[in-house]
Scaffold this motif. Structure first.
Motif, PDB file in Angstrom:
ATOM      1  N   LYS A  93      43.002  45.313  48.026  1.00  0.00           N
ATOM      2  CA  LYS A  93      42.499  46.526  47.362  1.00  0.00           C
ATOM      3  C   LYS A  93      41.088  46.341  46.791  1.00  0.00           C
ATOM      4  N   LEU A  94      40.594  45.103  46.814  1.00  0.00           N
ATOM      5  CA  LEU A  94      39.251  44.852  46.265  1.00  0.00           C
ATOM      6  C   LEU A  94      38.150  45.304  47.221  1.00  0.00           C
ATOM      7  N   GLY A  95      38.559  45.753  48.398  1.00  0.00           N
ATOM      8  CA  GLY A  95      37.565  46.254  49.344  1.00  0.00           C
ATOM      9  C   GLY A  95      38.211  47.233  50.297  1.00  0.00           C
ATOM     10  N   GLU A  96      37.406  47.697  51.270  1.00  0.00           N
ATOM     11  CA  GLU A  96      37.971  48.583  52.289  1.00  0.00           C
ATOM     12  C   GLU A  96      38.129  47.771  53.554  1.00  0.00           C
TER      13      GLU A  96
ATOM     14  N   LEU B 262      35.926  42.648  36.962  1.00  0.00           N
ATOM     15  CA  LEU B 262      35.552  41.475  37.754  1.00  0.00           C
ATOM     16  C   LEU B 262      36.821  40.727  38.132  1.00  0.00           C
ATOM     17  N   ALA B 263      36.962  40.468  39.436  1.00  0.00           N
ATOM     18  CA  ALA B 263      38.161  39.760  39.922  1.00  0.00           C
ATOM     19  C   ALA B 263      37.838  38.289  40.143  1.00  0.00           C
TER      20      ALA B 263
ATOM     21  N   MET C  60      33.560  40.236  42.511  1.00  0.00           N
ATOM     22  CA  MET C  60      34.528  39.128  42.423  1.00  0.00           C
ATOM     23  C   MET C  60      33.823  37.779  42.318  1.00  0.00           C
ATOM     24  N   ILE C  61      34.568  36.809  41.811  1.00  0.00           N
ATOM     25  CA  ILE C  61      34.095  35.417  41.849  1.00  0.00           C
ATOM     26  C   ILE C  61      35.102  34.626  42.665  1.00  0.00           C
ATOM     27  N   LEU C  62      34.600  33.917  43.675  1.00  0.00           N
ATOM     28  CA  LEU C  62      35.451  33.035  44.483  1.00  0.00           C
ATOM     29  C   LEU C  62      35.512  31.720  43.701  1.00  0.00           C
TER      30      LEU C  62
ATOM     31  N   VAL D 127      42.794  36.901  38.856  1.00  0.00           N
ATOM     32  CA  VAL D 127      42.859  37.582  37.562  1.00  0.00           C
ATOM     33  C   VAL D 127      41.770  38.645  37.541  1.00  0.00           C
ATOM     34  N   MET D 128      42.151  39.827  37.052  1.00  0.00           N
ATOM     35  CA  MET D 128      41.192  40.924  36.967  1.00  0.00           C
ATOM     36  C   MET D 128      40.763  41.088  35.513  1.00  0.00           C
TER      37      MET D 128
END
Ligand SMILES: Cc1cc2nc3c(=O)[nH]c(=O)nc-3n(C[C@H](O)[C@H](O)[C@H](O)COP(=O)(O)OP(=O)(O)OC[C@H]3O[C@@H](n4cnc5c(N)ncnc54)[C@H](O)[C@@H]3O)c2cc1C
Length: 412
Positions: free
Chosen positions: A174-177, A137-138, A285-287, A187-188
């Protein structure tokens, strides 16, 4: 003859409890007020399994943060005034201190990690292993100060045995295309995973079959000689040897009927699921500043957020929904408000205790009542471990983890 257990509530907590109790040979019945195609808070949530959430909701700075966010009608936090909510807030404020965080965080991590491990076996037994993704989770931040705060959590997470690393701004894409992200970094949390809530909930329901009684609301309880002898529902009366209260946000009101004082409010939140997102997000992810969680899952990409403290009510506040969409666009410019047009919002009520810890344990006043609720933002994560611990209590076995901090009567 097998001992009979009646579980009140067919969300993830009640279903997990029923599943493990059945495995131990109990004769299980689940009573749920909703119809067979409606699933409380456990259906449309974000499906994140979050050891990363080791800081309880009641933590230093939360009152100030809440007050700061309050005037913004499209912001991620709000509340509807009632005496219950006010009383709850007073207890909450008392727990927003470092000592409470210090004594809770290890337990929260242990509960989460144990639950994630149980999920793997559970999903495999139910034939839905593919729904669990171990992709981390980012936590994504737009502001330097928020990023600094998130980065300060990395060594704390490591101390608790979690794998968390910084995400540099250049690596966000890199968290998506072909995903555009407007943020400073993040933070990952590699120890986190995710699932599609509806898949696991449906698989549990299929497994339990006609042991689940839908459209069956518990209306009153019959207590005799320090024990619950039966519950009266909108359909019929159910007699059992053991009763489990797992009615989510409605558990506080039902607890009164059982003579138990358990402060509880609903933390209303919404989700929107885009079947065809304008760009592909491959890592949940969490914004952070917007308090929006994004999870790619079966059926689309889900955006979940907001926390409005209220008595249980499922009305939809359009301002909050607009706020979620605005936050998403500010971080992810490809996701314009128009992308959400025609998407049906889902609303759910997180069952929130005032110290941010669940209520799990035997009721002090009734020898055959066990409580399992109050999981707030972590109920999906903690479903299996809660079901497992409750089953241990039903079997009169010592629980795997200490339940001292989770006692249902801790505010009496
Ligand atoms: C927007 C949003 C996102 C979330 N994301 C996550 C996440 O990513 N990860 C996570 O871990 N958690 C998440 N959560 C929290 C999680 O969804 C809840 O904590 C969890 O679903 C609570 O489960 P439950 O079984 O206690 O309650 P519920 O799922 O609400 O089930 C309670 C059931 O009891 C029934 N009931 C109530 N009263 C009675 C009665 N009198 N008689 C019979 N039945 C009754 C209700 O109809 C309901 O079906 C999220 C929540 C929201 C709102």
């Amino acid at each position: 003859m097998p001992r009979r257990v009646v579980v009140i509530g067919g969300g993830i907590i009640g279903l997990s409890t029923a599943y493990y109790a059945l495995q131990k040979g109990f004769d299980v019945t689940v009573l749920d007020r909703d119809s067979a195609d409606s699933y409380g808070c456990s259906w449309g949530n974000s499906g994140l399994l979050v050891p990363s959430h080791f800081v309880p909701l009641a933590a230093p700075g939360m009152v100030q943060l809440g007050l700061k966010m309050l005037p913004n009608r499209q912001g991620p936090f709000g509340f509807s005034f009632s005496l219950d909510v006010l009383r709850w807030m007073m207890i909450f404020a008392r727990h927003c201190n470092p000592r409470h965080v210090e004594r809770s965080q290890q337990l929260l991590v242990e509960l989460c990690l144990a639950s994630v491990s149980l999920y793997e076996n559970l999903a495999s037994d139910l034939g839905v292993s593919a729904t669990i993704h171990k992709r981390g989770l980012a936590m994504i931040c737009r502001d330097s100060s928020t990023l600094a705060h998130e980065l300060a959590m990395v060594p704390r997470a490591a101390k608790l045995g979690l794998n968390a690393v910084e995400i540099q701004q250049k690596d966000l894409q890199k968290l998506g295309e072909s995903l555009e992200i407007v943020a400073k970094g993040g933070v990952m949390y590699n120890s986190d995973s995710d699932l599609t809530p509806g898949v696991i909930v449906q698989a549990l329901r299929d497994q339990l079959g006609d042991r689940i009684k839908s459209s069956c609301e518990v209306k009153s309880v019959i207590v005799e000689n320090g024990k619950v002898s039966a519950v009266k529902t909108s359909k019929e009366e159910f007699v059992a040897d053991e009763f489990v209260l797992a009615a989510g946000s409605w558990s506080g009101e039902l607890a009164n009927d059982f003579g138990l004082k358990m402060p509880m409010v609903a933390g209303k939140g919404y989700s929107l699921t885009l079947p065809n997102p304008p760009s592909s997000i491959t890592t949940p992810m969490i914004l952070v500043e917007g308090r929006v969680a994004i999870t790619p899952m079966t059926g689309g990409t889900r955006f979940g957020g907001t926390m409005e403290l209220t008595r249980p009510d499922l009305s939809i506040n359009q301002n909050r929904l607009a706020g979620i969409k605005k936050s998403v666009e500010s971080f992810l410019p490809q996701f314009k408000e128009a992308a959400f047009q025609g998407v049906e919002p889902w609303v759910g009520l997180r069952p929130c205790s005032p110290d941010g810890l669940p209520y799990i344990g035997r009721a002090p006043n009734l020898s055959n009542l066990t409580v399992a609720t109050g999981h707030a933002m972590m109920g999906m994560t903690l479903g299996p471990i809660t079901g497992h611990l409750v089953t241990q209590l039903l079997c009169e076995e010592p629980p795997n983890l200490s339940l001292e901090l989770l006692k249902p009567n801790r505010f009496c």
